[in-house]
Design a protein around this motif. Structure first.
Motif, PDB file in Angstrom:
ATOM      1  N   UNK A 131      10.694  74.971  12.635  1.00 26.77           N
ATOM      2  CA  UNK A 131      10.996  75.959  11.613  1.00 26.77           C
ATOM      3  C   UNK A 131      12.218  76.797  11.922  1.00 26.77           C
ATOM      4  N   UNK A 132      12.697  76.770  13.184  1.00 27.45           N
ATOM      5  CA  UNK A 132      13.889  77.539  13.541  1.00 27.45           C
ATOM      6  C   UNK A 132      15.156  76.953  12.926  1.00 27.45           C
ATOM      7  N   UNK A 133      15.123  75.659  12.628  1.00 24.45           N
ATOM      8  CA  UNK A 133      16.315  75.021  12.081  1.00 24.45           C
ATOM      9  C   UNK A 133      17.312  74.600  13.133  1.00 24.45           C
ATOM     10  N   UNK A 134      16.876  74.451  14.372  1.00 23.91           N
ATOM     11  CA  UNK A 134      17.767  74.008  15.444  1.00 23.91           C
ATOM     12  C   UNK A 134      17.585  72.512  15.681  1.00 23.91           C
ATOM     13  N   UNK A 135      18.685  71.785  15.544  1.00 25.02           N
ATOM     14  CA  UNK A 135      18.630  70.332  15.627  1.00 25.02           C
ATOM     15  C   UNK A 135      19.798  69.807  16.466  1.00 25.02           C
ATOM     16  N   UNK A 473      12.607  63.494   0.653  1.00 22.19           N
ATOM     17  CA  UNK A 473      13.503  64.020  -0.394  1.00 22.19           C
ATOM     18  C   UNK A 473      12.827  65.040  -1.290  1.00 22.19           C
ATOM     19  N   UNK A 474      11.850  65.750  -0.776  1.00 21.15           N
ATOM     20  CA  UNK A 474      11.161  66.766  -1.556  1.00 21.15           C
ATOM     21  C   UNK A 474      11.112  68.079  -0.807  1.00 21.15           C
ATOM     22  N   UNK A 475      10.940  69.168  -1.537  1.00 25.54           N
ATOM     23  CA  UNK A 475      10.896  70.500  -0.927  1.00 25.54           C
ATOM     24  C   UNK A 475       9.508  71.107  -1.029  1.00 25.54           C
ATOM     25  N   UNK A 476       8.497  70.235  -1.183  1.00 24.78           N
ATOM     26  CA  UNK A 476       7.125  70.703  -1.344  1.00 24.78           C
ATOM     27  C   UNK A 476       6.486  71.109  -0.024  1.00 24.78           C
ATOM     28  N   UNK A 477       7.075  70.688   1.072  1.00 21.40           N
ATOM     29  CA  UNK A 477       6.492  71.002   2.371  1.00 21.40           C
ATOM     30  C   UNK A 477       6.421  72.515   2.595  1.00 21.40           C
ATOM     31  N   UNK A 478       7.445  73.231   2.133  1.00 21.47           N
ATOM     32  CA  UNK A 478       7.492  74.690   2.283  1.00 21.47           C
ATOM     33  C   UNK A 478       7.726  75.371   0.941  1.00 21.47           C
ATOM     34  N   UNK A 508      17.226  72.004   3.468  1.00 23.65           N
ATOM     35  CA  UNK A 508      16.341  72.791   2.618  1.00 23.65           C
ATOM     36  C   UNK A 508      15.340  73.554   3.487  1.00 23.65           C
ATOM     37  N   UNK A 509      14.607  74.504   2.908  1.00 21.37           N
ATOM     38  CA  UNK A 509      13.549  75.161   3.685  1.00 21.37           C
ATOM     39  C   UNK A 509      12.547  74.176   4.269  1.00 21.37           C
ATOM     40  N   UNK A 510      12.230  73.109   3.547  1.00 21.57           N
ATOM     41  CA  UNK A 510      11.308  72.101   4.076  1.00 21.57           C
ATOM     42  C   UNK A 510      11.946  71.300   5.194  1.00 21.57           C
ATOM     43  N   UNK A 511      13.240  70.975   5.071  1.00 21.50           N
ATOM     44  CA  UNK A 511      13.935  70.194   6.098  1.00 21.50           C
ATOM     45  C   UNK A 511      13.942  70.905   7.438  1.00 21.50           C
ATOM     46  N   UNK A 512      13.937  72.223   7.421  1.00 24.60           N
ATOM     47  CA  UNK A 512      13.951  72.998   8.668  1.00 24.60           C
ATOM     48  C   UNK A 512      12.689  72.758   9.502  1.00 24.60           C
ATOM     49  N   UNK A 513      11.646  72.201   8.891  1.00 20.31           N
ATOM     50  CA  UNK A 513      10.382  71.977   9.596  1.00 20.31           C
ATOM     51  C   UNK A 513      10.221  70.526  10.055  1.00 20.31           C
ATOM     52  N   UNK A 514      11.301  69.770  10.031  1.00 19.26           N
ATOM     53  CA  UNK A 514      11.258  68.383  10.472  1.00 19.26           C
ATOM     54  C   UNK A 514      11.309  68.300  11.998  1.00 19.26           C
ATOM     55  N   UNK A 515      10.707  67.239  12.525  1.00 15.68           N
ATOM     56  CA  UNK A 515      10.931  66.859  13.922  1.00 15.68           C
ATOM     57  C   UNK A 515      12.056  65.835  13.996  1.00 15.68           C
ATOM     58  N   UNK A 516      12.081  64.934  13.011  1.00 18.76           N
ATOM     59  CA  UNK A 516      13.205  64.021  12.822  1.00 18.76           C
ATOM     60  C   UNK A 516      13.724  64.256  11.411  1.00 18.76           C
ATOM     61  N   UNK A 753      11.204  79.829 -10.820  1.00 16.46           N
ATOM     62  CA  UNK A 753      10.721  79.133  -9.633  1.00 16.46           C
ATOM     63  C   UNK A 753      11.818  78.248  -9.044  1.00 16.46           C
ATOM     64  N   UNK A 754      11.696  77.954  -7.751  1.00 15.25           N
ATOM     65  CA  UNK A 754      12.591  77.002  -7.118  1.00 15.25           C
ATOM     66  C   UNK A 754      13.635  77.588  -6.201  1.00 15.25           C
ATOM     67  N   UNK A 755      13.803  78.919  -6.176  1.00 13.00           N
ATOM     68  CA  UNK A 755      14.784  79.512  -5.259  1.00 13.00           C
ATOM     69  C   UNK A 755      14.381  79.215  -3.817  1.00 13.00           C
ATOM     70  N   UNK A 756      15.345  78.858  -2.991  1.00 18.65           N
ATOM     71  CA  UNK A 756      15.051  78.480  -1.614  1.00 18.65           C
ATOM     72  C   UNK A 756      14.604  79.688  -0.789  1.00 18.65           C
ATOM     73  N   UNK A 757      13.498  79.510  -0.110  1.00 21.40           N
ATOM     74  CA  UNK A 757      12.965  80.539   0.797  1.00 21.40           C
ATOM     75  C   UNK A 757      14.038  80.880   1.838  1.00 21.40           C
TER      76      UNK A 757
END
Length: 797
Positions: A131-135, A473-478, A508-516, A753-757
């Motif tokens: 969630x930190x967004x460090x990759x 390709x979705x932002x539903x995770x967050x 995206x906000x959801x992408x920040x929570x990826x491991x890959x 709705x839809x503004x990025x967290x």
């Protein structure tokens, strides 16, 4: 900004050219300041020079394949392997059935998105806390090897039910989206936990079949040309594009003399464009208005008794299921024969805020205007008791006999389809267990405790919680799921979900929570076929206009390589590329469904195919013409205004057998309104497609992210247009600018709705992401999302 600008112009534009220093620091990779600017321009031009000779500008028709209900034609003007500008469909046929599929403001922005400096460029792995967004940048070989090993490890350790492909696929909503590629891979390696239903019409999808036996209750849009009276109840096709031609038919129906009524808490763009009258209403109270309309229709004997007697179960005491008392009928409820409360317009006015005289007027007009169409949007069923809203609309359509009639409409979910194409990409999941898609976070935390009461199907008990998530390709995770603060806390704990793969084109906000994290493609960079959601008689060819930029790759190709690592590539691809699948779809459609469907080359050349029909599709016409030969798909073979199946659930307070008003939690009658006195709603915004394009500066110019507030509510709080405010409840707090306007009902606040967290260092959202404030408590029957059921307070920041 002109779409005739060159790429260099675009990147030097002050609004679009952003520094990459902050982002490059997060991923630990040296990147030139200005990022995609000069370096991208040089690299991409050099690649295209060596790949092909310079040529003149080509115009290639493609399709806006993302999660938008319509499909517009995008014409990519390509020179030297680069999209230099875009245009759209301008063909005027003069025939409503083949209108120009013109792009809206979002479609005209696509080139900006394609060459946006913030495009993800190469695969990365997480190096900080989730969630930190460090990759850190990695090779495709490492990304594919990691995915393959984790798929196997987690499957072996926890079993296939531990693996889940998340709902939503905003950037690949065509025939061959990434989520289906992920599902096929998991199917070939033991399976995955299924989900069912959706976030769009989840309550309706479950509720409407209890009345009609199906969700296919709509009619083709050309049927509206025969309507005399049209009620758009919570529907906003001017901004929420269900199908590109729909608005053309509404406008022509209006020209033909149809009166159009819009019932909505907001004076929407649809009300401006089409409505003869706007009826403002308090959110979650629609069924009180429906009940009162039904009362007027029955009390004044405006109902179609012959229709109700022949086709329906449950209207009156003489037509009840065996073993159910007469006093449980719909008529008895409306007249207050059992509970002593007549559902009069005066009763409803105190609940929904619509004046009693106006309720009488629209009830009479709807009953007397033949034929009349009551078309329900899906926003109003995204609330605590949204199932009642969908069945309540169907009740009114039946009371007035507008079912199965040309120019009428059966209400309910309203799907319709008479055109189809073959989907050749298939898989069979060995796992039969299924959860409602809205409850995926519960399956992460308490999956093994879920039961039938939580909507678990296909098994009595899950053997594991969710441990692996593919979010394609979705932002539903967050971003698009409810209660963002609760969800982020859940996913930050990587002992719960052990591995998350995200594919997208932006961070995206959801992408920040990826491991890959995988860099996906836009529709410019792949082949596909675009179909309108559930409505529309056309399909659009999605041509590949340029090769993928940088190291971006289509998910199908990625999962084919993952399958190869697992020794399953041949089973996964069956020897076919994405282009092969598109060709197969066309050829099998010609052979199996529509002989006059164009050949692949003709379809590609034309860019779009319109299906042609001699007459409108009328929902339930066959049943109304001959009920014996064509019974309804319900247990009684009739329309069930009273559902014995719902009655037998014995949960009448929240799941009644007839549709009725139920006072909602976090509605206007909830006692906590004294602490949080404003009802909060959201809507699909014309500058975004769900959350897609929220990072596009050009579209922010077109429509700012701001909260709507009625002048009466603003005055109480000392708030003026343009003020920065804090919106809060017990789930969280956000900051957003305000638009004070009479276009929203007093007592209601509205946030698109839809503004990025976008949290600050203290975790407080600064962008106005509405799902910080929404609840994860599901609807009673469907276990669907209630994200328009919220109470909040607002104060000047």
């Amino acid at each position: 900004m002109s779409d005739k600008n060159t790429l260099k112009d675009l990147l030097s534009n002050k609004m679009q050219r952003r520094t990459f220093l902050k982002w490059s620091g997060a991923i630990g990779v040296p990147v030139i300041a200005g990022g995609i600017g000069t370096k991208m321009l040089v690299d991409h031009k050099e690649e295209t020079k060596t790949a092909k000779a310079k040529d003149t500008e080509k115009i290639i028709s493609t399709c806006s394949i993302n999660n938008c209900g319509g499909r517009c034609v995008i014409k990519a003007h390509v020179k030297d392997g680069m999209v230099v500008r875009v245009s759209t469909d301008t063909q005027e046929s003069g025939d409503l059935s083949t209108p120009p599929l013109r792009a809206c403001v979002r479609g005209r922005n696509y080139r900006n998105m394609l060459y946006d400096p913030d495009r993800l460029k190469y695969p990365m792995k997480r190096v900080g806390k989730r969630g930190e967004g460090k990759f850190k940048r990695i090779s495709w070989e490492e990304a594919i090897e990691t995915i393959a090993s984790e798929v196997k490890r987690i499957g072996d350790k926890y079993g296939p039910e531990s693996r889940y492909v998340n709902y939503a696929s905003g950037q690949s909503w065509g025939l061959h989206g990434g989520k289906n590629a992920a599902r096929k891979l998991l199917s070939l390696t033991g399976g995955f936990l299924n989900y069912r239903n959706d976030y769009s019409s989840g309550a309706g999808n479950v509720a409407t079949p209890y009345t009609y036996g199906t969700n296919n209750t709509g009619s083709s849009f050309d049927s509206l040309l025969h309507s005399k009276y049209i009620i758009l109840w919570g529907q906003n096709p001017s901004e929420m594009i269900f199908s590109t031609p729909y608005r053309e038919y509404l406008m022509q129906a209006k020209k033909n003399g149809a009166k159009i009524i819009v019932i909505d808490p907001r004076y929407t763009d649809t009300a401006i464009a089409f409505a003869d009258e706007w009826i403002p209403i308090l959110p979650t109270t629609d069924n009180a208005l429906m009940d009162a309309m039904g009362y007027v229709i029955v009390k004044e004997k405006l109902h179609d008794q012959a229709f109700l007697d022949k086709y329906c179960i449950g209207f009156d005491g003489d037509h009840m299921p065996v073993g159910v008392a007469k006093s449980e009928s719909l008529k008895s409820y409306l007249l207050g024969e059992k509970d002593g409360i007549e559902k009069t317009p005066e009763w409803a006015e105190r609940i929904c805020g619509v004046p009693a005289g106006k309720i009488q007027e629209i009830a009479r007009e709807y009953a007397k205007s033949k034929p009349a169409a009551l078309i329900q949007g899906w926003a109003a069923q995204r609330q605590a008791y949204g199932e009642q809203f969908m069945r309540g609309g169907a009740q009114l359509a039946c009371l007035t006999g507008n079912v199965g009639k040309l120019g009428g409409w059966a209400a309910g979910t309203g799907y319709w389809s008479r055109s189809d194409i073959v989907y050749p990409f298939s898989y069979e999941n060995p796992v039969k267990a299924s959860i409602p898609c809205f409850l995926w976070t519960k399956a992460v935390e308490k999956g093994t405790e879920m039961t039938e009461a939580d909507g678990l199907e296909g098994t009595d008990k899950l053997t594991t919680n969710i441990k692996l998530i593919f979010n394609m390709a979705g932002n539903m995770l967050i971003n698009q799921h409810a209660d963002i603060n609760k969800t982020t806390k859940l996913l930050e704990d990587d002992s719960k979900v052990e591995f998350i793969v995200v594919s997208d084109i932006f961070m995206t906000p959801s992408a920040r929570y990826a491991d890959i994290l995988l860099p996906g493609t836009t529709f410019f960079e792949r082949y596909d076929i675009g179909v309108p959601w559930c409505f529309g008689d056309y399909v659009v060819f999605g041509d590949k206009t340029i090769d993928p930029l940088f190291e971006c790759r289509d998910e199908y190709d990625v999962f084919a390589e993952v399958a190869d690592k697992l020794g399953l590539k041949e089973k996964f691809t069956e020897g076919k590329t994405t282009l092969d699948l598109v060709k197969e779809s066309v050829e099998r459609t010609r052979k199996e469904l529509t002989p006059d469907f164009p050949s692949f080359e003709e379809f590609r050349r034309n860019g779009v195919h319109h299906f042609k029909y001699d007459s409108p599709l009328i929902g339930f016409k066959e049943q109304i013409d001959d009920l014996k030969k064509h019974p309804f798909e319900t247990p009684s073979c009739k329309i069930e205004l009273f559902s014995k199946a719902l009655w037998d659930m014995n949960q009448q307070d929240e799941i009644p057998a007839i549709a009725k008003y139920i006072s909602s939690w976090e509605g206007p009658q909830d006692p906590i309104i004294n602490k949080f006195p404003l009802q909060l709603i959201s809507w699909h915004y014309k500058r975004r497609c769900h959350s897609t394009y929220d990072n596009q500066a050009w579209l922010e110019e077109a429509a700012k992210q701001e909260m709507w507030m009625n002048p009466k509510d603003a005055e109480k709080r000392g708030i003026k247009s343009g003020d920065r405010v804090q919106v809060y409840n017990e789930r969280g707090s956000i900051y957003i600018d305000v638009k004070v306007t009479p276009r929203i009902t007093p007592g209601v606040a509205g946030i698109p709705q839809g503004a990025w967290f976008t949290p600050d260092k203290d975790g407080l959202d600064q962008r106005g992401s509405v799902n910080v404030l929404t609840s994860q408590r599901p609807t009673a029957l469907a276990k669907s999302n209630p994200q328009l059921t919220n109470l909040v307070e607002v104060k000047k920041a």
